[in-house]
Design an enzyme around this catalytic site. Sequence first.
Site, short mmCIF file in Angstrom:
data_model
loop_
_atom_site.label_atom_id
_atom_site.label_comp_id
_atom_site.label_asym_id
_atom_site.label_seq_id
_atom_site.Cartn_x
_atom_site.Cartn_y
_atom_site.Cartn_z
CG LEU A 221 -5.61 20.65 32.57
CD1 LEU A 221 -5.91 21.94 31.33
CD2 LEU A 221 -6.17 19.27 32.28
CB SER A 222 -0.26 20.35 28.17
OG SER A 222 0.06 19.42 28.30
CB ALA B 81 6.98 19.86 24.95
CG HIS C 230 9.28 18.19 33.65
ND1 HIS C 230 8.42 19.08 33.53
CD2 HIS C 230 8.63 17.00 33.24
CE1 HIS C 230 7.45 18.56 33.76
NE2 HIS C 230 6.77 17.68 33.73
#
Length: 278
Positions: free
Chosen positions: A59-60, A113, A150
């Site tokens: 997970l973020s 992000a 990524h």
Amino acid sequence: MEPREITIGHSPDPDDAFMFYALTHGKLDTGGLTFKHVITDIESLNHKAVEGELEITALSVHAYGYVMDKYALLPSGGSFGDKCGPIVVAAHPMDVGEMADDRIAVPGTMTSAYLLLKLLLMNFKFEVVPFDKIMDAVKRGDCDAGLLIHEGQLTYREHGLHKVVDLGEWWHADTGLPVPLGVNGIRKDLGKQLMRKLSSLLTESIQYALDHREEAVQYAQQFGRGMDRPLTDKFCGMYVNNWTLNMGEKGREAIARLLARAYHAALIPRPVNLEFVE
């Protein structure tokens, strides 16, 4: 341990594949546990976590602010950038200050992000675009800039794009800490004994990949979307680092700092108490 299938969610990128390689390919003695992959983009995994769908999931860090009632954090498997992180790119050179009126393509509003960019800029226009389509959106002029996660962080120059800001560099300059991007969550209803066993197995899986790097990178390369072996190896090295085997106090401090700043900026709904499987 009773035989049981555990569902693991991870994103289709090389560093996650590298970490989970041994666990999902029969390289470890799992004591009767078997593992099923669910591979999808991180924003989809974040939303699955909100619903509690997966027993273990990447997970973020941002998303943990929304799922801490269901998930505890594993001390290994985190993605931390050491003076590197998500990158904002544009079709022509520009400064950060010029982005205030620009439309920025982002990979999802629950990603770390996006949270970092909000902390940097606070207000900006954005459009959610699948992470692997963002560079194309910028090149076509659909968006003025794009937030890359990524492998785009390494390949954007090949697409004629220009870096505006590296959010990992900005975070480190501001805090002196690694930038916390991804974590692994484990559903708390599994019970403490199984949670500890799975935590240990994930650490073993990461260690196996580091000890058998060539075969783990070869497997991870299929998730690199055009990256060759050396670039895949470099990317795995960026995000499978000292903090991945055990994030330690510095990693925990980085997560706590990011989520505290998010709460004080009214970007997550409530204060976050970090709960780890020890």
